[in-house]
Design an enzyme around this catalytic site. Structure first.
Site, PDB file in Angstrom:
ATOM      1  N   GLN A   1      11.199  22.842  59.794  1.00  0.00           N
ATOM      2  CA  GLN A   1      12.322  23.177  60.688  1.00  0.00           C
ATOM      3  C   GLN A   1      11.829  23.917  61.943  1.00  0.00           C
ATOM      4  O   GLN A   1      12.470  24.859  62.414  1.00  0.00           O
ATOM      5  CB  GLN A   1      13.367  24.003  59.941  1.00  0.00           C
ATOM      6  CG  GLN A   1      14.275  23.171  59.037  1.00  0.00           C
ATOM      7  CD  GLN A   1      15.175  22.221  59.819  1.00  0.00           C
ATOM      8  OE1 GLN A   1      15.520  22.451  60.972  1.00  0.00           O
ATOM      9  NE2 GLN A   1      15.553  21.125  59.189  1.00  0.00           N
ATOM     10  N   SER A   2      10.722  23.484  62.489  1.00  0.00           N
ATOM     11  CA  SER A   2      10.155  24.142  63.673  1.00  0.00           C
ATOM     12  C   SER A   2      11.038  23.972  64.913  1.00  0.00           C
ATOM     13  O   SER A   2      11.352  22.845  65.312  1.00  0.00           O
ATOM     14  CB  SER A   2       8.773  23.546  63.955  1.00  0.00           C
ATOM     15  OG  SER A   2       8.314  23.942  65.229  1.00  0.00           O
ATOM     16  N   ASN A   3      11.407  25.083  65.512  1.00  0.00           N
ATOM     17  CA  ASN A   3      12.128  25.043  66.798  1.00  0.00           C
ATOM     18  C   ASN A   3      11.183  24.646  67.918  1.00  0.00           C
ATOM     19  O   ASN A   3      11.582  24.026  68.898  1.00  0.00           O
ATOM     20  CB  ASN A   3      12.723  26.418  67.116  1.00  0.00           C
ATOM     21  CG  ASN A   3      13.668  26.893  66.047  1.00  0.00           C
ATOM     22  OD1 ASN A   3      14.679  26.244  65.786  1.00  0.00           O
ATOM     23  ND2 ASN A   3      13.348  28.008  65.400  1.00  0.00           N
TER      24      ASN A   3
END
Ligand SMILES: *Cc1c(COP(=O)(O)O)cnc(C)c1O
Length: 340
Positions: free
Chosen positions: A75-77
């Protein structure tokens, strides 16, 4: 500080707003809380990586890259903002995603930031947890180079001396805003992870002699390691700017008491912070970064770390797109587990 000496691709919506949080300040009985809205940088739901990417992607373009590659947790921004930036400037984007939490939750694995990575046209590959991801990144980049691609690699979080320039710029921007409005700021607090945000801020604040103490609330590494990572990157950034030595080791302060069970695993105090900001201020935090930062901030306020008559700015680093990968954290049991 002369940032115009470095190539930059302007894309962020700047300056980001600086707003007073009246209801949160009242709920906690002081200090006077302000928020710097770097969740509003404009690129694909915003966030702090956009400022770093303005400098990184300009360098990629100058080097003639036709593909950008980076890495992050599922879930890397940072991955999402890199994918969006690449789309905007017509570059291919390939991302390595590390299965750091090992969650089996379908929304965690496909919704939120992952959905947006793919909507922006990026391709992704998964990696088992625990590998040296920047080494994996370079290995994979080599494969693409052999196929004729001109690949520009960006380390996790965009945290190198080039990316950190974006947060030197943020420090200058914030100082401009508070000086214009005659707002004396006593502390600046934010979530710290791959270190570029804090490193850039501390260089900007020290080089301008702002005299605003900076506190990073950690989301992963233990305190010594986090502070050391930030300090090392701050030194490299200062060197790049021609002001080597401007940051002392003791200027780098992190508190890592709010990590909980680990990176990307929501905490009760973080979920409470999400509810408080949402219900009192209409502002969305994310469970991985800004909520843990805010949880530490709120707990330190309750413990009297900041006095009632002080003015404190919380830098909102973004991340709300991750909420849709973490909806199970808000179910009736209020729990999210990595094995769910
Ligand atoms: C990456 C990120 C951070 C941490 O910033 P670093 O520069 O990696 O320390 C904080 N908040 C959010 C929402 C992020 O995506």
């Amino acid at each position: 500080m002369h940032l115009a000496r470095f190539p930059r691709r302007f894309l962020a919506h700047l300056p980001t707003p600086l707003e007073k949080l009246d209801r949160l300040s009242a709920e906690l009985g002081g200090p006077e809380i302000w928020i710097k809205r770097d969740d509003c940088t404009g690129l694909s739901t915003g966030g702090n990586k956009t400022r770093k990417l303005e400098f990184l992607m300009a360098e990629a373009e100058l080097q003639g890259a036709d593909m950008v590659m980076t890495q992050g947790a599922t879930q890397s921004n940072h991955a999402r903002q890199t994918a969006a930036f690449a789309a905007k400037i017509g570059m291919a984007c390939h991302i390595l995603l590390e299965d750091r939490t090992q969650s089996k939750d379908p929304n965690y694995n496909h919704n939120g930031n992952v959905l947006l990575d793919h909507l922006h046209g990026a391709t992704t590959e998964m990696r088992e947890p625990g590998l040296d991801m920047n080494a994996e990144l370079e290995k994979t980049a080599e494969l693409h180079r052999k196929q004729g691609r001109k690949v520009y690699t960006i380390p996790g979080g965009g945290s190198n001396a080039t990316g950190a320039l974006g947060y030197v710029n943020c420090a200058l921007e914030l100082l401009g805003q508070v000086n214009e409005r005659a707002l004396k700021v006593d502390h600046l607090v934010h979530a710290t992870g791959s270190a570029g945000t804090q490193a850039g801020l501390v260089v900007g604040l020290k080089a301008t002699n702002a005299q605003i103490p900076l506190l990073g609330i950690g989301v992963r590494a233990p305190r010594d390691k986090q502070e050391e990572n930030v300090y090392k990157l701050a030194c490299l950034t200062a060197e790049k700017l021609g002001c080597a030595g401007v940051v002392a080791r003791e200027d780098v302060v992190a508190n890592t008491d709010y990590v909980g069970d680990g990176y990307g695993i929501p905490t009760e105090s973080g979920l409470d912070a999400i509810r408080m900001f949402a219900e009192l201020e209409g502002i969305l935090l994310d469970p991985v970064y800004s909520a843990k930062g805010a949880a530490g901030f709120i707990d330190l306020i309750r413990k009297g770390r900041f006095t009632k008559d002080e003015r404190v700015v919380f830098l909102h680093t973004g991340g709300s797109a991750a909420l849709f990968g973490y909806d199970a954290a808000f179910d009736h049991t209020g729990r999210w587990t990595s094995a769910s």
